[in-house]
Write a protein that holds these residues in place. Structure first.
Motif, PDB file in Angstrom:
ATOM      1  N   GLY A 202       0.820  -1.200   0.000  1.00 29.99           N
ATOM      2  CA  GLY A 202       0.000   0.000   0.000  1.00 29.99           C
ATOM      3  C   GLY A 202       0.852   1.246   0.000  1.00 29.99           C
ATOM      4  N   ILE A 203       0.269   2.369   0.456  1.00 32.96           N
ATOM      5  CA  ILE A 203       0.954   3.662   0.360  1.00 32.96           C
ATOM      6  C   ILE A 203       1.937   3.882   1.501  1.00 32.96           C
ATOM      7  CG2 ILE A 203      -0.960   4.708  -0.872  1.00 32.96           C
ATOM      8  CD1 ILE A 203      -1.738   6.095   1.749  1.00 32.96           C
ATOM      9  N   THR A 204       2.166   2.869   2.322  1.00 34.39           N
ATOM     10  CA  THR A 204       3.118   2.991   3.417  1.00 34.39           C
ATOM     11  C   THR A 204       4.013   1.763   3.436  1.00 34.39           C
ATOM     12  OG1 THR A 204       3.328   3.371   5.806  1.00 34.39           O
ATOM     13  CG2 THR A 204       1.595   1.883   5.085  1.00 34.39           C
ATOM     14  N   GLU A 205       5.157   1.892   4.093  1.00 29.11           N
ATOM     15  CA  GLU A 205       6.043   0.748   4.260  1.00 29.11           C
ATOM     16  C   GLU A 205       6.328   0.555   5.740  1.00 29.11           C
ATOM     17  OE1 GLU A 205       9.533   1.109   1.820  1.00 29.11           O
ATOM     18  OE2 GLU A 205       8.488   0.205   0.119  1.00 29.11           O
ATOM     19  N   VAL A 206       6.413  -0.713   6.154  1.00 28.60           N
ATOM     20  CA  VAL A 206       6.755  -1.046   7.531  1.00 28.60           C
ATOM     21  C   VAL A 206       7.937  -2.005   7.508  1.00 28.60           C
ATOM     22  CG1 VAL A 206       4.416  -0.704   8.411  1.00 28.60           C
ATOM     23  CG2 VAL A 206       5.087  -2.956   7.558  1.00 28.60           C
ATOM     24  N   SER A 207       8.554  -2.179   8.661  1.00 27.55           N
ATOM     25  CA  SER A 207       9.689  -3.095   8.732  1.00 27.55           C
ATOM     26  C   SER A 207       9.204  -4.526   8.542  1.00 27.55           C
ATOM     27  CB  SER A 207      10.383  -2.948  10.088  1.00 27.55           C
ATOM     28  OG  SER A 207       9.596  -3.516  11.111  1.00 27.55           O
ATOM     29  N   VAL A 208      10.155  -5.415   8.222  1.00 34.57           N
ATOM     30  CA  VAL A 208       9.794  -6.812   8.021  1.00 34.57           C
ATOM     31  C   VAL A 208       9.213  -7.424   9.292  1.00 34.57           C
ATOM     32  CG1 VAL A 208      12.058  -7.743   8.650  1.00 34.57           C
ATOM     33  CG2 VAL A 208      10.629  -8.979   7.001  1.00 34.57           C
ATOM     34  N   ASN A 209       9.495  -6.832  10.433  1.00 31.76           N
ATOM     35  CA  ASN A 209       8.942  -7.333  11.695  1.00 31.76           C
ATOM     36  C   ASN A 209       7.480  -6.945  11.888  1.00 31.76           C
ATOM     37  OD1 ASN A 209      11.371  -8.531  12.529  1.00 31.76           O
ATOM     38  ND2 ASN A 209      12.124  -6.589  13.365  1.00 31.76           N
ATOM     39  N   ARG A 210       6.926  -6.157  10.964  1.00 30.05           N
ATOM     40  CA  ARG A 210       5.522  -5.741  11.030  1.00 30.05           C
ATOM     41  C   ARG A 210       4.768  -6.115   9.764  1.00 30.05           C
ATOM     42  NH1 ARG A 210       6.273  -5.224  15.670  1.00 30.05           N
ATOM     43  NH2 ARG A 210       5.913  -3.420  17.035  1.00 30.05           N
ATOM     44  N   LEU A 211       5.376  -6.915   8.889  1.00 27.46           N
ATOM     45  CA  LEU A 211       4.871  -7.087   7.532  1.00 27.46           C
ATOM     46  C   LEU A 211       3.843  -8.209   7.395  1.00 27.46           C
ATOM     47  CD1 LEU A 211       5.159  -5.922   4.706  1.00 27.46           C
ATOM     48  CD2 LEU A 211       7.056  -7.486   4.295  1.00 27.46           C
ATOM     49  N   TYR A 212       3.599  -8.976   8.446  1.00 30.44           N
ATOM     50  CA  TYR A 212       2.732 -10.151   8.327  1.00 30.44           C
ATOM     51  C   TYR A 212       1.572 -10.039   9.315  1.00 30.44           C
ATOM     52  CZ  TYR A 212       6.489 -11.817   5.455  1.00 30.44           C
ATOM     53  OH  TYR A 212       7.413 -11.914   4.458  1.00 30.44           O
ATOM     54  N   CYS A 213       0.529 -10.798   9.082  1.00 31.81           N
ATOM     55  CA  CYS A 213      -0.733 -10.846   9.856  1.00 31.81           C
ATOM     56  C   CYS A 213      -1.736  -9.811   9.342  1.00 31.81           C
ATOM     57  CB  CYS A 213      -0.487 -10.709  11.357  1.00 31.81           C
ATOM     58  SG  CYS A 213       0.236 -12.224  12.068  1.00 31.81           S
ATOM     59  N   ARG A 214      -2.881  -9.764   9.977  1.00 33.07           N
ATOM     60  CA  ARG A 214      -4.105  -9.229   9.371  1.00 33.07           C
ATOM     61  C   ARG A 214      -4.209  -7.714   9.312  1.00 33.07           C
ATOM     62  NH1 ARG A 214      -8.824  -9.978  13.921  1.00 33.07           N
ATOM     63  NH2 ARG A 214      -7.522  -9.895  15.785  1.00 33.07           N
ATOM     64  N   GLY A 215      -3.360  -6.959  10.013  1.00 31.69           N
ATOM     65  CA  GLY A 215      -3.430  -5.508   9.942  1.00 31.69           C
ATOM     66  C   GLY A 215      -3.127  -5.004   8.535  1.00 31.69           C
ATOM     67  N   GLU A 216      -3.849  -3.984   8.059  1.00 28.48           N
ATOM     68  CA  GLU A 216      -3.723  -3.488   6.695  1.00 28.48           C
ATOM     69  C   GLU A 216      -2.642  -2.410   6.588  1.00 28.48           C
ATOM     70  OE1 GLU A 216      -6.980  -1.018   8.652  1.00 28.48           O
ATOM     71  OE2 GLU A 216      -6.049  -2.989   8.797  1.00 28.48           O
ATOM     72  N   LEU A 217      -1.976  -2.312   5.424  1.00 25.68           N
ATOM     73  CA  LEU A 217      -1.006  -1.254   5.144  1.00 25.68           C
ATOM     74  C   LEU A 217      -1.734  -0.071   4.514  1.00 25.68           C
ATOM     75  CD1 LEU A 217       2.139  -3.208   3.886  1.00 25.68           C
ATOM     76  CD2 LEU A 217       1.671  -2.254   6.149  1.00 25.68           C
ATOM     77  N   TYR A 218      -2.681   0.456   5.257  1.00 22.89           N
ATOM     78  CA  TYR A 218      -3.597   1.507   4.826  1.00 22.89           C
ATOM     79  C   TYR A 218      -4.341   1.054   3.566  1.00 22.89           C
ATOM     80  CZ  TYR A 218      -5.923   5.931   4.861  1.00 22.89           C
ATOM     81  OH  TYR A 218      -6.899   6.876   4.942  1.00 22.89           O
ATOM     82  N   THR A 219      -3.836   1.291   2.353  1.00 23.16           N
ATOM     83  CA  THR A 219      -4.560   0.830   1.169  1.00 23.16           C
ATOM     84  C   THR A 219      -4.270  -0.633   0.863  1.00 23.16           C
ATOM     85  OG1 THR A 219      -2.788   1.693  -0.235  1.00 23.16           O
ATOM     86  CG2 THR A 219      -4.695   3.114   0.141  1.00 23.16           C
ATOM     87  N   GLY A 220      -3.191  -1.194   1.393  1.00 23.10           N
ATOM     88  CA  GLY A 220      -2.869  -2.592   1.157  1.00 23.10           C
ATOM     89  C   GLY A 220      -3.682  -3.497   2.062  1.00 23.10           C
ATOM     90  N   GLY A 221      -4.227  -4.597   1.515  1.00 20.93           N
ATOM     91  CA  GLY A 221      -5.018  -5.528   2.312  1.00 20.93           C
ATOM     92  C   GLY A 221      -4.168  -6.268   3.323  1.00 20.93           C
ATOM     93  N   GLY A 222      -4.745  -6.595   4.482  1.00 21.40           N
ATOM     94  CA  GLY A 222      -4.024  -7.321   5.515  1.00 21.40           C
ATOM     95  C   GLY A 222      -3.785  -8.767   5.137  1.00 21.40           C
ATOM     96  N   GLY A 223      -2.673  -9.336   5.619  1.00 21.32           N
ATOM     97  CA  GLY A 223      -2.410 -10.746   5.406  1.00 21.32           C
ATOM     98  C   GLY A 223      -3.303 -11.600   6.294  1.00 21.32           C
ATOM     99  N   ALA A 224      -3.543 -12.836   5.880  1.00 23.60           N
ATOM    100  CA  ALA A 224      -4.417 -13.730   6.639  1.00 23.60           C
ATOM    101  C   ALA A 224      -3.703 -14.249   7.875  1.00 23.60           C
ATOM    102  CB  ALA A 224      -4.846 -14.890   5.759  1.00 23.60           C
TER     103      ALA A 224
END
Length: 925
Positions: A202-224
């Motif tokens: 999505g329109i934001t980037e997070v560290s690899v330690n925050r990149l997995y699980c159901r929270g969304e990257l604002y416009t990016g869909g969350g992982g299952a």
């Protein structure tokens, strides 16, 4: 071989030739590495650009979100410069350093905002004769199609940037493993912890330690989340949908990826972005469960567009389906990618189709079990420059459907949600940079305003956006911000210096000498008494000129004249405060104490005459003679006589005030308390109660001789001791009673309203016929019932009834609930019975006692009138109006010959309409 492929792709991007799959690329792309100086940028590869090129500068990411492992994950903190874009021109190129012709009009976050430079070809006229597209977004550049046509853009083929936007999440653990946590509740986690899948981009980037699980990257869909739930759909013009629930062997809770959020498209901010990627599904059985890519960005600037019914496409990609006829597909799967963004700036458009549809979530089909399909993605955005959407454009920006789970012949959404529809917004004008670039002269100016004495508000203005502003106030202090406020400890002349940097790397410094004024006032306050409690206040200045006076008289009043006349309402000691302001805005404050007194000394003499009447007189304890008397009785009424009597309309406790005035205008106020209720009466009213809606209840008041009820709505008589009321909502009635002495009392009664039961009648059929004459009626909504019309029921009570009406009938039932409240429901049963009889086809009138006569037999809905028999010559050989009679085969007592005879039967239906039956039978010997 991979290296060779990379070289071929790079060549295609730079030269703009057709790709192998038939797509034509007309743009070149470079990632902006840094700002090298004023209007100078460093890119990763400048080989695709030339001097004089129109270029698009655009920031793809850079938003900041909440990254805590809570439900707040994905909440926007700030956009920063995400989505900023503009058109500029290239002035010069040295290696990978590009100097732009004009000052940038927007700010950009380099390098972490993922800013890219896109070559935008300009044409006089241009025809799209083959499928045009863009290179897919690779994390640093691509995903954008842009074109400028001065006159007419003609579409003989489509322009398609579908699936070229933000990338879908990919499998975190693409090999079979048995490590997983059921009902995983986290919103973010590192990779390979078996707690969840990768989020969509999505329109934001997070560290690899925050990149997995159901929270969304604002416009990016969350992982299952684990175990085996579905990924969330991407967002853009709307919000993406939730991914499917986890594996049926787990608690099967809603831990699928959350949908990406909607981007706020606002012409005032004028930002654009790509469609968000879908989140990946959670896997542990080695299936590929990636989320779909979002659609890219398409920017078209043209005088006119001739669409020829062709398409502009920026659709999102659906999640990857998994179909198995055996026991496979035992994983969660990905969410769809969101539709992209299409921005059109044109004067006219004709026969054009636009799609920015969201991708469907992945479907899962297997023979058994239950696993999470993907969430649907949101539709994209369609943005136009004119005040309203072009009428000749057909839009489709629908959100993608949520994926489904199919086991055998059973299909369910398994907790998925569809993506919402996208956005269409008018008034979006592509920004063009037009101010020629400069390195050290930004037309920088300092503005100053005296906001308080020795306090200045300073602001810097320039011809380009400013990112850094540093102030030197000339008194040893510094500051930042724009505007900025600073207070000087001493008046004087100060050299103010401001140093600024623009968002595009330009810098400039200017200074300004500013005079800070000081206090110049020295005031003297004098006062003189005009009459009782009235004085004149006068200020005399021994310093600088005063332009404004503000008096505080110490009793809550104020004034702004000099001199000031003021009258005090009470005796006492007061502090006078004067605030003066000079021509430069400086203020000074001065104070003085004064005493205000009168010589009046009065008391009140009072006594109670009856229940509500008092006697009152004045008592003079001093020597001053009054010229005016005024009573304030405490109930809003006044009087001027002394002595006097006063009757209150209500009992209670009142504060009586006496105001006396002497010959020089002085006044004195004396207070006392009276209680005209020494003989109170007790008025009683009915207890609080509860009644059914629309019911009537009787209220009774006692203890007085006359009564008055409030409120008056719903009362049959508001002046009676006994009233009947029929309230329709909860209400409190207040009754006031008065006895023969004038004493009063009151009471309240509150009535609550119970709702009526919702009584229903259902039936196994709404229509009865001769073949099916019975119908069963079933009541509902109550605990006790009474049925009608009464002629249909021997026992009118009960829950269910069987009836057999002969005519269309309206049945009703009164239903009562546990509170005794009732309502009625009705049901129309239609009777549709065609008249029906039975007529034998032969008889044997041989006098043997068997079948010797023939007659009709009524089956249903027929009232017999006449039965007639005719021989083959039409002669009437028999007639009867009694259905129990029959023809014995004789005419005038002569047996008739065997053979066929005709009959006619007349009668009426139950509704009174006439019926005729005809036929024949055989007389057999």
């Amino acid at each position: 071989m991979k290296h060779l492929t990379s070289i071929i792709v790079t060549f295609i991007i730079l030269t703009g030739v057709n790709l192998a799959d038939g797509q034509t690329i007309i743009n070149s792309y470079a990632a902006v590495v840094s700002f090298a100086g004023c209007n100078q940028i460093n890119v990763d590869n400048a080989s695709g650009f030339s001097i004089g090129d129109d270029v698009l500068l655009i920031q793809m990411k850079g938003a900041e979100i909440d990254t805590t492992n809570t439900s707040a994950f994905g909440t926007l903190v700030t956009l920063n410069n995400c989505g900023n874009y503009e058109i500029n021109k290239i002035q010069s190129i040295t290696g990978n350093a590009i100097t732009l012709t004009y000052n940038n009009i927007k700010s950009y976050d380099v390098p972490w905002g993922k800013v890219q430079l896109v070559k935008v070809p300009r044409y006089t006229n241009y025809a799209v004769n083959s499928l045009h597209s863009c290179t897919p977004w690779n994390g640093t550049k691509g995903g954008v199609f842009a074109i400028i046509v001065n006159n007419t853009l003609t579409l003989n083929a489509d322009i398609d940037v579908s699936e070229k936007g933000f990338r879908g999440g990919v499998n975190a653990n693409p090999i079979y493993h048995t490590q997983y946590t059921r009902n995983q509740q986290d919103y973010c986690f590192p990779v390979n912890n078996y707690s969840g899948a990768m989020k969509g981009e999505g329109i934001t980037e997070v560290s690899v330690n925050r990149l997995y699980c159901r929270g969304e990257l604002y416009t990016g869909g969350g992982g299952a989340n684990s175990t085996n739930s579905g990924g969330g759909g991407g967002g853009n013009g709307g919000a993406g949908g939730l991914g499917g629930n986890e594996w049926v062997g787990a608690p099967s809770t809603a831990v699928g990826g959350r949908g990406g959020r909607a981007f706020n498209y606002n012409p005032a901010n004028n930002r654009v972005t790509m469609g968000g990627g879908g989140g990946a599904g959670d896997v542990n059985d080695a299936y590929i469960a990636n989320g779909g890519n979002g659609g890219g960005i398409m920017i078209i600037i043209a005088g006119s567009i001739t669409g020829n019914s062709n398409y502009l496409l920026a659709n999102g990609q659906q999640g990857l389906d998994c179909i198995s006829t055996g026991g496979g597909c035992n994983d969660g799967f990905g969410g769809g990618g969101a539709g992209g963004t299409i921005l059109i700036n044109a004067q006219s458009v004709s026969q054009l189709n636009i799609e920015t549809k969201g991708g469907r979530g992945a479907n899962v089909k297997t023979s058994a079990g239950g696993h999470g399909p993907g969430g649907g993605a949101a539709g994209g955005a369609v943005l136009v420059n004119n005040a309203s959407l072009f009428s000749n454009i057909a839009f489709n920006y629908t959100g993608g459907a949520g994926g489904t789970f199919t086991a055998g012949t059973s299909t369910t959404n398994w907790g998925t949600q569809p993506g919402s529809n996208g956005d269409t917004t008018s008034g979006f004008v592509v920004p063009f940079a037009t101010i020629p670039a400069n390195s050290g002269n930004m037309n920088l100016n300092i503005k100053d305003t005296l906001s308080a004495c020795q306090t200045l508000t300073l602001s810097a203005t320039a011809n380009t956006p400013l990112s850094t502003i540093n102030w030197d106030f000339g008194d040893g202090n510094t500051g930042t911000g724009n505007p900025v406020t600073h207070s000087f400890s001493q008046p004087g002349t100060y050299k103010i210096v401001v140093k600024v940097n623009s968002s595009n790397g330009c810098y400039d410094t200017v200074f300004k000498n500013i005079i800070v004024p000081g206090e110049q006032m020295d005031e003297l306050i004098s006062d003189s008494l005009f009459n009782c409690r009235t004085i004149q206040l006068t200020s005399t200045s021994a310093g600088g000129p005063v332009t404004q006076y503000s008096w505080l008289t110490g009793d809550g009043n104020n004034g702004n004249t000099n001199p000031l006349m003021h009258t005090y309402s009470q005796d006492g000691n007061y502090t006078i405060t004067l605030i003066t302001t000079d021509a430069l805005g400086c203020k000074d404050t001065f104070s003085r104490s004064i005493a205000i007194f009168s010589s009046l000394d009065y008391d009140i003499a009072d006594s109670l005459i009856d229940c509500t009447t008092i006697y009152a007189d004045t008592v003079n304890n001093g020597t001053t003679i009054t010229t005016g008397i005024k009573w304030l009785w405490g109930d809003g009424n006044t009087g001027t006589a002394a002595p006097t009597t006063y009757s209150y309309s209500h009992t209670g406790t009142y504060t009586v005030q006496l105001i006396v005035t002497d010959t020089i205008g002085c006044t004195d106020t004396i207070s006392t308390t009276v209680s005209p209720e020494n003989i109170p009466i007790e008025v009683m009213v009915s207890n609080d109660t509860v009644i059914c809606y629309a019911s009537t209840i009787q209220l009774r008041a006692t203890g007085a001789d006359s009564y008055e009820w409030f409120p008056k709505n719903g009362l049959d008589n508001d002046k009676s001791a006994i009233v009947n009321v029929k309230p329709v909502e909860p209400i409190t009635y207040h009754v006031t009673g008065i006895d023969s002495r004038g004493c009063k009392g009151s009471d309240d009664v509150h009535i609550d309203i119970l709702p009526l039961p919702e009584i229903t009648i259902t039936s196994d059929k709404d229509r009865v016929t001769c073949d099916e004459p019975d119908v069963y009626l079933l009541a509902g909504g109550g605990i006790r019932y009474i049925w009608g019309p009464s002629e249909f029921f021997e026992d009118s009570s009960g829950l269910q009834k069987k009836v057999s009406p002969d005519v269309t009938t309206k049945f009703h039932v009164y239903g009562y609930d546990e509170n005794g409240c009732w309502d009625v429901a009705t049901k129309d049963i239609i009777v549709d019975k065609d008249a029906l009889i039975f007529m034998p086809d032969a008889f044997t009138p041989n006098r043997d006692g068997l079948n010797d006569k023939i007659r009709p037999h009524i089956i249903c809905n027929f009232q017999f009138t006449k039965f007639s028999v005719f021989n083959r010559w039409g002669q009437n050989v028999y007639s009867t109006t009694d259905i129990n009679n029959g023809w014995d085969g004789t005419f005038n007592n002569i047996p008739q010959e065997l053979g066929a005879y005709n009959y006619m039967i007349t009668g009426k239906k139950a509704d009174g309409s006439s019926v005729l039956f005809k036929g024949n039978f055989i007389l057999v010997k």
